[in-house]
Design a protein around this motif. Sequence first.
Motif: not given
Length: 632
Positions: A207-211, A312-321, A599-606
Motif C-alpha cells: 500500500p502507498t502512503a495515502p492508502q 497460509n502461515v503468516f510467519f512464512e509468507t507475510g512477515l518480511k520486516r 501489509t504496510d507494517l509487516f511486508s510493505g514500506e511501513q
Amino acid sequence: MKSVFSFVRAHSRPLAWCAALLFVLVWHWLAIRAGGHFLLVEPWDSAYTRDLVAHLLLGAVLFAMARSLTRFMIAATAVFGVLTFGNAMKLSTLGAPVMPDDFAAARNMFLLLDGWSLVGAVLLVAVPTLLLVWSIDWKRRWTWANLAFIGAAVGLVASFPADLVRVMDQHFGHSVWNQPANYQSRGLPIHLLQETSRALARRVPPPTAPQVEQALRLVAGERAGEFIQVTQNTAGTVFAQPKRNLHMIVLESFWDPMALTASRLSADPLDPEFRRLWAQAGHSHLLAPVFGGYTANTEFEILCGFPVTADNVFFETGLKRDVPCLPAHLGEAGYHSLASHPNAASFWNRVNAYRRLGFETYWTDRDFALDDMNQAFLGDASLYRQVMERLGPALGGPRPVFDYLLTYFGHLPYPLNERRPAVITAAKGHEVVAAYANTLYYKSRELMAFLRELRAADPDGLIVLFGDHLPALTPNFGGYAESGLLARQRGALTDPMFRTLVETPLILIDGRRGPVAVGDVPAYQLPALLLDRLGDQRPSILRLAAQTGAFGRIRPLPGVHFVVEDGANAARVCRGAETDADSCADSAHWLQAVETLRTDLFSGEQHALLDLHLPSRRLRAADVQTGPQTPL
C-alpha cells in the motif's frame, strides 16, 4: 495371425495412447471411489467430468514424454496417488484442501515427524519424483518440445495470473470462505491451478502512503499518534505501575473435551484445580485464527496484535520486516524477551520470525534435555522444569522478563510414553478422542503444578495461558460432529459453530489479584489487553486492531468473519462475498483497513510508523545453540 501382428505393429503408438488414457480413466474412477469410501472426500458429481478431463490432459502430457506405457502407468499412479490422497487426508483432518502454500510449507512437516513417519513422508515425495524422472524419455526431441510447452504455459500463468483467475472464477466458481466446496466443485487439478493463479495474483505492490493514511483514519480516527509513536528512550517510558514480569503460556491443542458428549468419556480429563481456576476467570476464551493446526498464525496474532485473514502461515509468507511487536515493544522498556519451544528451531520460519518480532533469546529443542519424550514431543513437565531452572534466578532481578513459552506435547496423534498410562476411556469408535483426553489429563496436571511453582516464585507476575487451537481429531470434524458441535463440512457450519470452531480456554492471572474475567478475546486483541494490565501506557501498534469501536470484537477467518455477541456461542457471521450489506459492510470495511495496515507494517514500506527508526535486532547465534548458558 500374421496380419494381426502387422496391424498391431503398424498401430502400436495409437493403441498405446488408447491404453494410457483408458488407464487414467480407470485409475480416476477407482481413486474417487476410494477417497469417498475411506475418507469421505470426493468431488461433487457435477464436477466428475471436468475432473476426469483434467486428469486425462495431465496424463496425455506425461505419456507424450514417457519411454513406455508401463513406465507411464507406474509413474502416473505414484504422482496422481500422492496428490489425490494427500489432499483427501488434509481435507478430512483439517477441513481444508491442499493449497499452493502447502507446498512452500512442506519442509515444516518433515521437521514435525521422526522415525518411520519421517521415512514415510520422505518416500511420499521422493518416490513419485524419481519415478517421474525415470519414466521420461530424455533422448527424444518430442520430450523437450513438451517441456518447452509446459514452461511456456507456466510462464503465461505467472505473467497473467489475474486474468486467468477471473476467467476460471467465472467458469468454475469461487467461494472465499468455503475452500472445501471449491475443491469439490472443481476437482483437484483445476483447484490447484485456480488457487495457484490466485496466490500469484495477490502479489500486488504494498500500500502507498495515502492508502495507509486512509486506513489509519478509518481504524484510529484522530488518535493515530497514540498507536504509531514508540518511545525509544527507556528512561522515558510510561508505566502506570512498577514493571512486572509477563509470562505467556501457549498450550498445544488445549481445549475442553467434556463437550464431546457422544464420546462418553469415563472421567473429566481436566485437572479439578484447572476447572476452579478457569471458573474464577469467568470461563474466558481465546478466539484463535485456525483450527487443528497452523499454530504460528495464533502466535503472530498474540505477539503482534493483527489478525490473520488468509489460509497460509503468516510467519512464512507475510512477515518480511522488523516490527515493534510485543517482544520489541517491551524490549524498549528494558524487558528481556525470550521464547522457549522444544521443537526444531526453523519450524514455521520461527528463527527469522522471532528475530523480526524482537525476541532476544530463543531456546529450541537443542537447548533442552529431551528426557521425557512422547514420540517426537517433549513432555510439558520436563519443559516447565527446565524453563524454571533457567528463568528462576532472573524473576526477582533488576530487569523484567517477557517469558514466552510454547508447548509441544499434546500434538496429534496424542502419543503417551510409559510414564503416562491411559486412565480415561471413550465409547467404541472414539479412540482418537480417548487418546486426546488422556493427553489432556496429564497436560492439565503438569500445567497446574507449574503454575503453583511460578506463582510462588513470581507472585506479582502477569500470567496468561490459553490453547493455540482446537485439536484435530478424526476426519471431517469427526469427534465434534457426533456431538453436534460442528457439521461434517465447513459449508454447513452454522453461525454458533463458527465460534465453537475457534474457542479455547483462556486464563489471565493478574499477579496477587488472581484470575480475571476478560470474556472471549480474539487472539489479535490480546496484546493490547496485556499492555493495559501491565500499566504500559506507551503508544504502540499493538493497540491498533483492538480499536473496533462500535463493531465489538471481530474474529476474522479465511474468507469469513464474525462479530462476537453476548451469550454462549452467539455470533453474527459474515461470509465473504455473500455478506449482507446492511449488517456486515462496516465491519468488512474496518477489516480491509486493518489488512492494509498489516501489509504496510509487516511486508510493505511501513508508512504507518512515520519517522520511527527501530534499532536493528538480531538473535545471537549462541542463544539458539547454547541458550541455557546465556545469562538472563
